[in-house]
Design a protein around this motif. Structure first.
Motif, mmCIF file in Angstrom:
data_model
loop_
_atom_site.group_PDB
_atom_site.id
_atom_site.type_symbol
_atom_site.label_atom_id
_atom_site.label_comp_id
_atom_site.label_asym_id
_atom_site.label_seq_id
_atom_site.Cartn_x
_atom_site.Cartn_y
_atom_site.Cartn_z
ATOM 1 N N LEU A 33 0.828 -1.198 0.000
ATOM 2 C CA LEU A 33 0.000 0.000 0.000
ATOM 3 C C LEU A 33 0.862 1.247 0.000
ATOM 4 O O LEU A 33 1.887 1.310 0.683
ATOM 5 C CB LEU A 33 -0.923 0.019 1.233
ATOM 6 C CG LEU A 33 -1.919 1.166 1.171
ATOM 7 C CD1 LEU A 33 -3.327 0.662 0.926
ATOM 8 C CD2 LEU A 33 -1.843 2.051 2.378
ATOM 9 N N GLY A 34 0.409 2.239 -0.772
ATOM 10 C CA GLY A 34 1.088 3.522 -0.818
ATOM 11 C C GLY A 34 0.123 4.663 -0.564
ATOM 12 O O GLY A 34 -1.096 4.480 -0.565
ATOM 13 N N TYR A 36 -0.504 8.954 -1.536
ATOM 14 C CA TYR A 36 -0.182 10.070 -2.414
ATOM 15 C C TYR A 36 -0.865 11.329 -1.893
ATOM 16 O O TYR A 36 -1.935 11.272 -1.293
ATOM 17 C CB TYR A 36 -0.678 9.816 -3.848
ATOM 18 C CG TYR A 36 -0.007 8.651 -4.526
ATOM 19 C CD1 TYR A 36 -0.424 7.355 -4.260
ATOM 20 C CD2 TYR A 36 1.028 8.843 -5.423
ATOM 21 C CE1 TYR A 36 0.191 6.268 -4.877
ATOM 22 C CE2 TYR A 36 1.645 7.765 -6.052
ATOM 23 C CZ TYR A 36 1.226 6.489 -5.771
ATOM 24 O OH TYR A 36 1.838 5.416 -6.387
ATOM 25 N N PHE A 49 5.454 4.322 0.367
ATOM 26 C CA PHE A 49 5.294 3.061 -0.351
ATOM 27 C C PHE A 49 5.585 1.904 0.598
ATOM 28 O O PHE A 49 6.240 2.092 1.633
ATOM 29 C CB PHE A 49 6.205 3.003 -1.583
ATOM 30 C CG PHE A 49 7.686 3.005 -1.266
ATOM 31 C CD1 PHE A 49 8.358 4.209 -1.063
ATOM 32 C CD2 PHE A 49 8.396 1.827 -1.174
ATOM 33 C CE1 PHE A 49 9.703 4.227 -0.780
ATOM 34 C CE2 PHE A 49 9.753 1.828 -0.889
ATOM 35 C CZ PHE A 49 10.414 3.033 -0.681
ATOM 36 N N GLY A 50 5.066 0.734 0.258
ATOM 37 C CA GLY A 50 5.263 -0.416 1.135
ATOM 38 C C GLY A 50 4.726 -0.185 2.530
ATOM 39 O O GLY A 50 5.283 -0.677 3.512
ATOM 40 N N ALA A 51 3.653 0.571 2.618
ATOM 41 C CA ALA A 51 2.911 0.875 3.849
ATOM 42 C C ALA A 51 3.619 1.845 4.783
ATOM 43 O O ALA A 51 2.963 2.661 5.440
ATOM 44 C CB ALA A 51 2.566 -0.403 4.627
ATOM 45 N N GLN A 89 -3.307 3.701 -2.229
ATOM 46 C CA GLN A 89 -3.257 2.899 -3.460
ATOM 47 C C GLN A 89 -2.678 1.527 -3.136
ATOM 48 O O GLN A 89 -1.673 1.430 -2.448
ATOM 49 C CB GLN A 89 -2.366 3.578 -4.500
ATOM 50 C CG GLN A 89 -2.120 2.757 -5.768
ATOM 51 C CD GLN A 89 -0.640 2.510 -6.036
ATOM 52 O OE1 GLN A 89 0.208 3.379 -5.825
ATOM 53 N NE2 GLN A 89 -0.310 1.320 -6.518
#
Lengths: 106, 121
Positions: A33-34, A36, A49-51, A89
């Protein structure tokens, strides 16, 4: 389709306050999960990114956490430039975005 | 400096076609997966399609599969999106976006400014 549900839809806070944004997935994502940030008239900017990993150039006041189906984005002390829309995302099952949380000045 | 510049948007009638392009500079296009992401007016983000560095793998979102075709020309540092059988629901700003990693990450660390596609009669 993996559905990401963000809450709250709108968050009203003042500069200097702490913001906590939530993203819940309809199935387990591990840490895929990311997050933005998007300001009006601009393209999104990758924050996390990568939580839990901050992207290049992202200030330390932004942090991400969670795994599985529940994730959070925390902004430790809001700066005036942080008021924007935030999207989560996932990429475990195709690629989908949440519907967004609008962070507005109180 | 990494730059992505989209072009090709405009007004098209329902059922029509349009081809979008994205010109890349400041990096080797051939090193990265590339993506198209769209945003309907006042709405959220929707991933459209992506393509592997050599074009050997392609994926599409459910709403565009069978109507849109993503392609790339690494020699010309360009990414394309051929859009056919357009409907009003395809009205959106279309962004090209670079994958974060030279491997494969499915996070997008560089975006263009977007090009507006309006489908209307």
């Amino acid at each position: 389709e993996t559905v990401l549900t963000q809450s709250p839809a709108t968050l009203s806070l003042s500069p200097g306050e702490r913001a906590t944004l939530s993203c819940r997935a309809s199935q387990s994502l591990g840490t895929s999960l990311g997050w933005y940030q998007q300001k009006p008239g601009q393209a999104p900017r990758l924050l996390i990114f990568g939580a839990s990993n901050r992207a290049a150039g992202i200030p330390a006041r932004f942090s991400g956490g969670g795994s599985g189906t529940d994730f959070t984005l925390t902004i430790s002390s809001l700066e005036p430039e942080d008021f924007a829309v935030y999207y989560c995302q996932q990429h475990s099952y195709s690629i989908t975005f949440g519907q967004g949380t609008r962070l507005e000045i109180k | 400096e990494v730059q992505l510049v989209e072009s090709g948007g405009g007004l098209v009638q329902p059922g029509g076609s349009l081809r979008l392009s994205c010109a890349a500079s400041g990096f080797m296009l051939s090193d990265y997966w590339m993506n198209w992401v769209r945003q309907a007016p006042g709405r959220g983000l929707e991933w459209v399609a992506n393509i592997k560095q050599d074009g050997g793998k392609i994926h599409y979102g459910d709403s565009v599969r069978g109507r849109f075709t993503i392609s790339r020309d690494n020699a010309k540092n360009s990414l394309h999106l051929q859009m056919n059988s357009l409907t009003v629901e395809d009205t959106a700003v279309y962004f090209c976006a670079r994958d974060q990693s030279t491997g494969w990450s499915d996070y997008f660390d560089n975006w263009g400014q977007g090009t507006l596609v309006t489908v209307s009669s």
